[in-house]
Design a protein around this motif. Sequence first.
Motif, PDB file in Angstrom:
ATOM      1  N   ALA A 185       0.620  -1.166   0.058  1.00 45.15           N
ATOM      2  CA  ALA A 185      -0.150   0.188   0.083  1.00 45.15           C
ATOM      3  C   ALA A 185       0.893   1.241  -0.002  1.00 45.15           C
ATOM      4  CB  ALA A 185      -0.766   0.123   1.134  1.00 45.15           C
ATOM      5  N   LEU A 186       1.931   1.177   0.634  1.00 49.55           N
ATOM      6  CA  LEU A 186       2.933   2.512   0.805  1.00 49.55           C
ATOM      7  C   LEU A 186       3.431   2.617  -0.576  1.00 49.55           C
ATOM      8  CD1 LEU A 186       4.367   4.600   2.726  1.00 49.55           C
ATOM      9  CD2 LEU A 186       6.203   2.734   2.956  1.00 49.55           C
ATOM     10  N   HIS A 187       3.805   1.625  -1.182  1.00 47.97           N
ATOM     11  CA  HIS A 187       4.581   1.875  -2.602  1.00 47.97           C
ATOM     12  C   HIS A 187       3.391   1.896  -3.678  1.00 47.97           C
ATOM     13  CE1 HIS A 187       8.559   1.872  -1.106  1.00 47.97           C
ATOM     14  NE2 HIS A 187       8.288   0.705  -0.407  1.00 47.97           N
ATOM     15  N   ASP A 188       2.133   1.921  -3.538  1.00 50.67           N
ATOM     16  CA  ASP A 188       1.085   1.918  -4.458  1.00 50.67           C
ATOM     17  C   ASP A 188       1.153   0.622  -5.410  1.00 50.67           C
ATOM     18  OD1 ASP A 188      -1.235   2.744  -5.516  1.00 50.67           O
ATOM     19  OD2 ASP A 188      -0.191   4.028  -7.016  1.00 50.67           O
ATOM     20  N   THR A 189       1.495  -0.347  -4.734  1.00 56.20           N
ATOM     21  CA  THR A 189       1.315  -1.791  -5.732  1.00 56.20           C
ATOM     22  C   THR A 189       0.401  -2.825  -4.855  1.00 56.20           C
ATOM     23  OG1 THR A 189       2.751  -3.358  -6.503  1.00 56.20           O
ATOM     24  CG2 THR A 189       3.560  -2.420  -4.495  1.00 56.20           C
ATOM     25  N   THR A 190       0.595  -4.153  -5.306  1.00 54.55           N
ATOM     26  CA  THR A 190      -0.041  -5.191  -4.588  1.00 54.55           C
ATOM     27  C   THR A 190       0.787  -6.205  -4.026  1.00 54.55           C
ATOM     28  OG1 THR A 190      -0.520  -6.336  -6.750  1.00 54.55           O
ATOM     29  CG2 THR A 190      -2.039  -4.592  -5.924  1.00 54.55           C
ATOM     30  N   ILE A 191       0.131  -7.060  -3.252  1.00 58.47           N
ATOM     31  CA  ILE A 191       0.998  -8.123  -2.935  1.00 58.47           C
ATOM     32  C   ILE A 191       1.394  -9.102  -4.026  1.00 58.47           C
ATOM     33  CG2 ILE A 191       1.002 -10.338  -1.176  1.00 58.47           C
ATOM     34  CD1 ILE A 191      -0.451  -8.748   0.672  1.00 58.47           C
ATOM     35  N   THR A 192       0.258  -9.142  -4.844  1.00 58.57           N
ATOM     36  CA  THR A 192       0.435 -10.152  -5.925  1.00 58.57           C
ATOM     37  C   THR A 192       1.409  -9.906  -6.880  1.00 58.57           C
ATOM     38  OG1 THR A 192      -1.995 -10.709  -5.987  1.00 58.57           O
ATOM     39  CG2 THR A 192      -0.732 -11.069  -7.754  1.00 58.57           C
ATOM     40  N   ALA A 193       1.710  -8.455  -7.003  1.00 57.43           N
ATOM     41  CA  ALA A 193       2.674  -7.853  -7.920  1.00 57.43           C
ATOM     42  C   ALA A 193       4.077  -8.252  -7.331  1.00 57.43           C
ATOM     43  CB  ALA A 193       2.706  -6.540  -8.124  1.00 57.43           C
ATOM     44  N   LEU A 194       4.189  -8.214  -6.012  1.00 62.15           N
ATOM     45  CA  LEU A 194       5.553  -8.344  -5.096  1.00 62.15           C
ATOM     46  C   LEU A 194       6.093  -9.782  -5.402  1.00 62.15           C
ATOM     47  CD1 LEU A 194       5.148  -6.395  -1.917  1.00 62.15           C
ATOM     48  CD2 LEU A 194       6.794  -5.919  -3.395  1.00 62.15           C
ATOM     49  N   TYR A 195       4.760 -10.703  -5.274  1.00 67.34           N
ATOM     50  CA  TYR A 195       5.203 -12.058  -5.143  1.00 67.34           C
ATOM     51  C   TYR A 195       5.410 -12.652  -6.474  1.00 67.34           C
ATOM     52  CZ  TYR A 195       4.185 -17.206  -4.687  1.00 67.34           C
ATOM     53  OH  TYR A 195       4.187 -18.333  -4.643  1.00 67.34           O
ATOM     54  N   ASP A 196       4.646 -12.070  -7.455  1.00 68.49           N
ATOM     55  CA  ASP A 196       5.219 -12.477  -9.109  1.00 68.49           C
ATOM     56  C   ASP A 196       6.408 -12.018  -9.424  1.00 68.49           C
ATOM     57  OD1 ASP A 196       2.478 -13.524  -9.237  1.00 68.49           O
ATOM     58  OD2 ASP A 196       1.787 -11.881 -10.541  1.00 68.49           O
ATOM     59  N   ALA A 197       7.062 -10.917  -8.799  1.00 62.64           N
ATOM     60  CA  ALA A 197       8.462 -10.343  -9.074  1.00 62.64           C
ATOM     61  C   ALA A 197       9.446 -11.141  -8.401  1.00 62.64           C
ATOM     62  CB  ALA A 197       8.254  -8.861  -8.645  1.00 62.64           C
ATOM     63  N   ALA A 198       9.024 -11.601  -7.171  1.00 67.53           N
ATOM     64  CA  ALA A 198      10.071 -12.387  -6.549  1.00 67.53           C
ATOM     65  C   ALA A 198       9.996 -13.847  -7.126  1.00 67.53           C
ATOM     66  CB  ALA A 198       9.320 -12.505  -4.942  1.00 67.53           C
ATOM     67  N   CYS A 199       9.030 -14.277  -7.650  1.00 70.16           N
ATOM     68  CA  CYS A 199       8.870 -15.496  -8.308  1.00 70.16           C
ATOM     69  C   CYS A 199       9.767 -15.481  -9.478  1.00 70.16           C
ATOM     70  CB  CYS A 199       7.546 -15.949  -8.562  1.00 70.16           C
ATOM     71  SG  CYS A 199       6.354 -16.498  -6.946  1.00 70.16           S
ATOM     72  N   ALA A 200       9.429 -14.483 -10.198  1.00 74.02           N
ATOM     73  CA  ALA A 200      10.156 -14.357 -11.675  1.00 74.02           C
ATOM     74  C   ALA A 200      11.793 -14.087 -11.236  1.00 74.02           C
ATOM     75  CB  ALA A 200       9.876 -12.989 -12.258  1.00 74.02           C
ATOM     76  N   ARG A 201      12.101 -13.517 -10.043  1.00 74.87           N
ATOM     77  CA  ARG A 201      13.544 -13.613  -9.762  1.00 74.87           C
ATOM     78  C   ARG A 201      14.076 -14.753  -9.618  1.00 74.87           C
ATOM     79  NH1 ARG A 201      17.011  -9.480  -8.133  1.00 74.87           N
ATOM     80  NH2 ARG A 201      15.041  -7.834  -8.328  1.00 74.87           N
ATOM     81  N   ILE A 202      13.416 -15.465  -8.861  1.00 72.82           N
ATOM     82  CA  ILE A 202      13.940 -16.914  -8.618  1.00 72.82           C
ATOM     83  C   ILE A 202      13.995 -17.701  -9.517  1.00 72.82           C
ATOM     84  CG2 ILE A 202      13.337 -19.123  -7.255  1.00 72.82           C
ATOM     85  CD1 ILE A 202      11.971 -17.357  -5.133  1.00 72.82           C
ATOM     86  N   ALA A 203      13.044 -17.677 -10.621  1.00 71.85           N
ATOM     87  CA  ALA A 203      13.060 -18.415 -11.814  1.00 71.85           C
ATOM     88  C   ALA A 203      14.091 -18.088 -12.821  1.00 71.85           C
ATOM     89  CB  ALA A 203      11.794 -18.498 -12.648  1.00 71.85           C
ATOM     90  N   ARG A 204      14.820 -16.838 -12.914  1.00 66.82           N
ATOM     91  CA  ARG A 204      15.971 -16.474 -13.493  1.00 66.82           C
ATOM     92  C   ARG A 204      17.369 -16.597 -12.868  1.00 66.82           C
ATOM     93  NH1 ARG A 204      13.078 -11.557 -12.831  1.00 66.82           N
ATOM     94  NH2 ARG A 204      14.498  -9.813 -11.843  1.00 66.82           N
ATOM     95  N   GLY A 205      17.186 -17.013 -11.656  1.00 62.83           N
ATOM     96  CA  GLY A 205      18.337 -17.146 -10.725  1.00 62.83           C
ATOM     97  C   GLY A 205      18.982 -15.928 -10.362  1.00 62.83           C
ATOM     98  N   ASP A 206      18.230 -14.916 -10.248  1.00 60.04           N
ATOM     99  CA  ASP A 206      18.756 -13.617  -9.909  1.00 60.04           C
ATOM    100  C   ASP A 206      18.708 -13.281  -8.604  1.00 60.04           C
ATOM    101  OD1 ASP A 206      19.820 -11.199 -10.018  1.00 60.04           O
ATOM    102  OD2 ASP A 206      18.086 -10.027 -11.041  1.00 60.04           O
ATOM    103  N   LEU A 207      19.588 -14.112  -7.888  1.00 60.35           N
ATOM    104  CA  LEU A 207      19.626 -13.994  -6.456  1.00 60.35           C
ATOM    105  C   LEU A 207      21.001 -13.579  -5.778  1.00 60.35           C
ATOM    106  CD1 LEU A 207      17.112 -16.832  -5.211  1.00 60.35           C
ATOM    107  CD2 LEU A 207      16.849 -14.376  -4.983  1.00 60.35           C
ATOM    108  N   PRO A 208      21.360 -13.162  -4.795  1.00 60.07           N
ATOM    109  CA  PRO A 208      22.738 -12.863  -4.337  1.00 60.07           C
ATOM    110  C   PRO A 208      23.252 -14.206  -4.260  1.00 60.07           C
ATOM    111  CG  PRO A 208      21.274 -11.628  -3.088  1.00 60.07           C
ATOM    112  CD  PRO A 208      20.401 -12.609  -4.049  1.00 60.07           C
ATOM    113  N   THR A 209      24.737 -13.986  -4.551  1.00 57.68           N
ATOM    114  CA  THR A 209      25.667 -15.460  -4.476  1.00 57.68           C
ATOM    115  C   THR A 209      26.152 -15.190  -3.152  1.00 57.68           C
ATOM    116  OG1 THR A 209      27.533 -14.074  -5.114  1.00 57.68           O
ATOM    117  CG2 THR A 209      26.407 -15.168  -6.898  1.00 57.68           C
TER     118      THR A 209
END
Length: 237
Positions: A185-209
């Motif tokens: 709510a603070l950043h004018d987005t939704t939980i679904t958008a946050l979750y989808d972005a996180a899942c996409a990050r995991i799918a492409r392996g874009d996490l800190p080494t």
Amino acid sequence: MLDELGRFWRGDDITIVLIGALFVGNLLLGTAWASARSRPFRSACAITGTTVLAWAAVTQPHGAVSIVLATACIVLFFAGIVTLANFDARRDGLEPLSWRGGFLRRLPRAPRRDRKQARRAHFIRTSRLATALGMEIALLRINAGLNRMTIADQLGIPGGRYGDIEEASQHDTCASIADLEAIAALHDTTITALYDAACARIARGDLPTGAERGARMFALALGTDIDRYFTDHASKP
């Protein structure tokens, strides 16, 4: 007989030994009836339970009346429970319990090695999700040009807790649903958008080494808060 019945209901002849015998004997008889284990085991339980009740009936004052009436009350009580359970099962189209017993069985479990591997896989999945959500939340803060204390004050949570959310590496430091709702709510987005972005990050392996996480921990230990740890992962192919 009526006098003995009255003494039973008043508990005049109930002793600690009799109570213990009733508990042990009826527990063994119930196990013999309900257990789905082998016939020798059930027979041993039935014989032992009957022996305990018979011994108490012979040795305790007015034991026979107390044992018979108490056991009858217990049997009627559980018979009522089974009857209600069968009524609900028939109404719902399920298979009713058998009055012959033998239905209480231990549910099969996967081998210990498989359970251990499943727990480890679950820990890895939740830890990756916690890290990915923390990075997405941090990038929202960086894009908004705010620092952590400002965000924490606006969310109404301690600064340390907000820091744990961004730095999350395990499920126990991941943002809760309430935290995600407030942050979205603070950043004018939704939980679904946050979750989808996180899942996409995991799918492409874009996490800190591991090296990046080690350097981050060292920087935090020195008291430096460098957002490059997050911005380096802002946009990768």
